[in-house]
Design a protein around this motif. Structure first.
Motif, PDB file in Angstrom:
ATOM      1  N   VAL A  20      31.892  57.374  75.558  1.00 15.97           N
ATOM      2  CA  VAL A  20      31.795  58.779  75.173  1.00 15.97           C
ATOM      3  C   VAL A  20      31.229  58.887  73.756  1.00 15.97           C
ATOM      4  CG1 VAL A  20      33.117  60.878  74.671  1.00 15.97           C
ATOM      5  CG2 VAL A  20      33.643  59.529  76.715  1.00 15.97           C
ATOM      6  N   LEU A  21      31.741  58.063  72.838  1.00 18.04           N
ATOM      7  CA  LEU A  21      31.254  58.103  71.456  1.00 18.04           C
ATOM      8  C   LEU A  21      29.769  57.773  71.363  1.00 18.04           C
ATOM      9  CD1 LEU A  21      34.087  56.396  69.340  1.00 18.04           C
ATOM     10  CD2 LEU A  21      33.754  58.822  69.853  1.00 18.04           C
ATOM     11  N   VAL A  22      29.292  56.833  72.180  1.00 20.37           N
ATOM     12  CA  VAL A  22      27.869  56.475  72.158  1.00 20.37           C
ATOM     13  C   VAL A  22      27.007  57.692  72.443  1.00 20.37           C
ATOM     14  CG1 VAL A  22      26.071  55.188  73.388  1.00 20.37           C
ATOM     15  CG2 VAL A  22      28.174  54.029  72.701  1.00 20.37           C
ATOM     16  N   GLN A  23      27.385  58.465  73.453  1.00 19.67           N
ATOM     17  CA  GLN A  23      26.602  59.645  73.809  1.00 19.67           C
ATOM     18  C   GLN A  23      26.675  60.709  72.718  1.00 19.67           C
ATOM     19  OE1 GLN A  23      24.545  59.533  76.325  1.00 19.67           O
ATOM     20  NE2 GLN A  23      25.364  57.502  76.787  1.00 19.67           N
ATOM     21  N   ILE A  24      27.872  60.932  72.182  1.00 21.59           N
ATOM     22  CA  ILE A  24      28.025  61.969  71.156  1.00 21.59           C
ATOM     23  C   ILE A  24      27.319  61.571  69.878  1.00 21.59           C
ATOM     24  CG2 ILE A  24      29.703  63.223  69.769  1.00 21.59           C
ATOM     25  CD1 ILE A  24      31.665  62.877  72.121  1.00 21.59           C
ATOM     26  N   ASP A  25      27.401  60.302  69.497  1.00 21.05           N
ATOM     27  CA  ASP A  25      26.706  59.820  68.311  1.00 21.05           C
ATOM     28  C   ASP A  25      25.200  60.076  68.432  1.00 21.05           C
ATOM     29  OD1 ASP A  25      26.730  57.960  65.808  1.00 21.05           O
ATOM     30  OD2 ASP A  25      25.289  56.986  67.154  1.00 21.05           O
ATOM     31  N   ARG A  26      24.659  59.833  69.612  1.00 23.52           N
ATOM     32  CA  ARG A  26      23.234  60.069  69.850  1.00 23.52           C
ATOM     33  C   ARG A  26      22.874  61.543  69.652  1.00 23.52           C
ATOM     34  NH1 ARG A  26      21.112  62.082  74.271  1.00 23.52           N
ATOM     35  NH2 ARG A  26      23.015  61.764  75.517  1.00 23.52           N
ATOM     36  N   VAL A  27      23.673  62.443  70.213  1.00 14.74           N
ATOM     37  CA  VAL A  27      23.383  63.877  70.110  1.00 14.74           C
ATOM     38  C   VAL A  27      23.612  64.374  68.685  1.00 14.74           C
ATOM     39  CG1 VAL A  27      24.013  66.171  70.946  1.00 14.74           C
ATOM     40  CG2 VAL A  27      23.902  64.251  72.548  1.00 14.74           C
ATOM     41  N   PHE A  28      24.703  63.940  68.065  1.00 12.47           N
ATOM     42  CA  PHE A  28      24.978  64.373  66.689  1.00 12.47           C
ATOM     43  C   PHE A  28      23.851  63.958  65.745  1.00 12.47           C
ATOM     44  CE2 PHE A  28      29.920  64.888  66.484  1.00 12.47           C
ATOM     45  CZ  PHE A  28      29.843  65.936  67.391  1.00 12.47           C
ATOM     46  N   ASN A  29      23.369  62.728  65.877  1.00 12.85           N
ATOM     47  CA  ASN A  29      22.291  62.279  65.004  1.00 12.85           C
ATOM     48  C   ASN A  29      21.041  63.133  65.169  1.00 12.85           C
ATOM     49  OD1 ASN A  29      22.578  59.999  63.125  1.00 12.85           O
ATOM     50  ND2 ASN A  29      23.430  58.927  64.881  1.00 12.85           N
ATOM     51  N   ALA A  30      20.677  63.439  66.407  1.00 11.68           N
ATOM     52  CA  ALA A  30      19.493  64.257  66.642  1.00 11.68           C
ATOM     53  C   ALA A  30      19.674  65.676  66.126  1.00 11.68           C
ATOM     54  CB  ALA A  30      19.161  64.274  68.133  1.00 11.68           C
ATOM     55  N   SER A  31      20.909  66.166  66.127  1.00 13.58           N
ATOM     56  CA  SER A  31      21.154  67.554  65.739  1.00 13.58           C
ATOM     57  C   SER A  31      20.869  67.824  64.269  1.00 13.58           C
ATOM     58  CB  SER A  31      22.609  67.936  66.042  1.00 13.58           C
ATOM     59  OG  SER A  31      23.502  67.354  65.096  1.00 13.58           O
ATOM     60  N   ARG A  32      20.829  66.790  63.460  1.00 11.10           N
ATOM     61  CA  ARG A  32      20.646  66.988  62.027  1.00 11.10           C
ATOM     62  C   ARG A  32      19.179  67.084  61.614  1.00 11.10           C
ATOM     63  NH1 ARG A  32      22.347  61.293  59.196  1.00 11.10           N
ATOM     64  NH2 ARG A  32      21.675  62.429  57.358  1.00 11.10           N
ATOM     65  N   CYS A  33      18.255  66.865  62.553  1.00 14.44           N
ATOM     66  CA  CYS A  33      16.843  66.702  62.188  1.00 14.44           C
ATOM     67  C   CYS A  33      16.214  67.952  61.580  1.00 14.44           C
ATOM     68  CB  CYS A  33      16.030  66.258  63.403  1.00 14.44           C
ATOM     69  SG  CYS A  33      16.451  64.607  63.989  1.00 14.44           S
ATOM     70  N   GLU A  34      16.648  69.139  61.991  1.00 15.49           N
ATOM     71  CA  GLU A  34      16.060  70.372  61.468  1.00 15.49           C
ATOM     72  C   GLU A  34      16.726  70.845  60.179  1.00 15.49           C
ATOM     73  OE1 GLU A  34      13.274  71.545  62.862  1.00 15.49           O
ATOM     74  OE2 GLU A  34      13.489  69.778  64.148  1.00 15.49           O
ATOM     75  N   PHE A  35      17.759  70.134  59.745  1.00 21.47           N
ATOM     76  CA  PHE A  35      18.476  70.522  58.525  1.00 21.47           C
ATOM     77  C   PHE A  35      17.988  69.658  57.373  1.00 21.47           C
ATOM     78  CE2 PHE A  35      22.106  70.549  55.578  1.00 21.47           C
ATOM     79  CZ  PHE A  35      22.324  71.918  55.463  1.00 21.47           C
TER      80      PHE A  35
END
Length: 302
Positions: free
Chosen positions: A149-164
């Motif tokens: 579960v953490l692997v998937q969330i880590d992937r999404v969280f990392n991508a979410s920061r790109c526009e900030f």
């Protein structure tokens, strides 16, 4: 639809493994606390998700350095040093007291002696590691599921920061609270906060945080969360996405149950919707300088 990419993680099923693993990660985390440089917001002592588990960052020990990784594939705690030495402990049902003694022994055998304060933090009714015989459960399949579960969330969280474009934390696994988190900063200082030094440092500036934890306190189920410090007026009444997300007034945070995400036709999109909508509400109501903090989308060619 639910799939093994997003495995089920029922709190009642794995709570005993969770409680034991929480204490084991605190032991390793306290080693990091004793050795890592005091980088702001406790970022140097936080763990990171890896392709096999969760690991400390590189920890200095004299002229050497080492890492400690919970490997949830082979179910070992692996210690690797900068000069090629390795050590490991099997992850299996054992008391926290025994695990603590074995960790200290393994470090000493690798000429990495360290002294830690053997008291858990951020939990009610803590028991010293060397006296804790209550927590002793470890089901490998459950720990593996949690890590996946953490692997998937880590992937999404990392991508979410790109526009900030402003200051943003790495995706950190905090062993004290046993959660995975990512935090954005407005750049402005926050009102002084009471509490222990690490909390005052964590919230020295205005933040909007997003994270995931497997259940604790009044929310005994795995869930995503979002909060702002300081919380701007009107935030608790903001409408956020996706359906199923809500504001938990006791916690003072928005909550999105993990089951809503894993049963969504597009789990990634559900998490992005939660992050984007809670950030949008908090940053707008908090009067963040969004023009300076966000990437402007490129205009399409005519």
């Amino acid at each position: 639809m639910a799939s093994e990419t997003w495995p089920a993680l029922p709190y009642e099923e794995w709570k005993d493994t969770y409680a034991t693993l929480h204490m084991w990660t605190q032991i390793v985390g306290k080693v990091a606390l004793a050795l890592a440089p005091p980088i702001n917001h406790s970022w140097a002592i936080a763990m990171r998700v890896t392709p096999r588990g969760i690991s400390t960052q590189s920890l200095p020990h004299g002229k050497r350095s080492f890492t400690m990784e919970f490997d949830f594939v082979s179910h070992r705690l692996v210690i690797e040093t900068s000069d090629g030495d390795t050590g490991s402990l099997q992850l299996a049902p054992t008391t926290v007291a025994d695990f603590y003694r074995e960790v200290m022994k393994a470090l000493a055998e690798l000429s990495l002696p360290v002294t830690i304060w053997p008291m858990p933090v951020e939990i009610p009714d803590p028991v010293r590691f060397d006296r804790d015989i209550q927590h002793h459960s470890y089901v490998p399949e459950q720990a593996n599921r949690f890590w996946r579960v953490l692997v998937q969330i880590d992937r999404v969280f990392n991508a979410s920061r790109c526009e900030f474009l402003g200051k943003c934390s790495p995706v950190n696994f905090f062993w004290g609270s046993f959660d995975l988190a990512i935090t954005r900063f407005s750049g402005r200082t926050a009102p002084p906060r009471e509490g222990p030094a690490f909390m005052r440092d964590a919230y020295s500036h205005e933040v909007i945080s997003h994270g995931f934890w497997p259940g604790s306190g009044p929310v005994l189920e795995p869930a995503f969360y979002s909060y702002a410090v300081p919380e701007p007026a009107g935030l608790k009444d903001a409408r956020v996405r996706p359906d199923g997300a809500y504001y938990h007034r006791e916690l003072g945070e928005f909550i999105l149950p993990y089951e809503v995400v894993r049963n969504s036709p597009a789990p990634d999109a559900a998490i992005y919707a939660f992050i984007d909508s809670t950030y949008d509400a908090a940053s707008t109501l908090g009067h963040w300088d969004r023009g300076a903090l966000e990437r402007v989308p490129a205009k399409a060619e005519p």
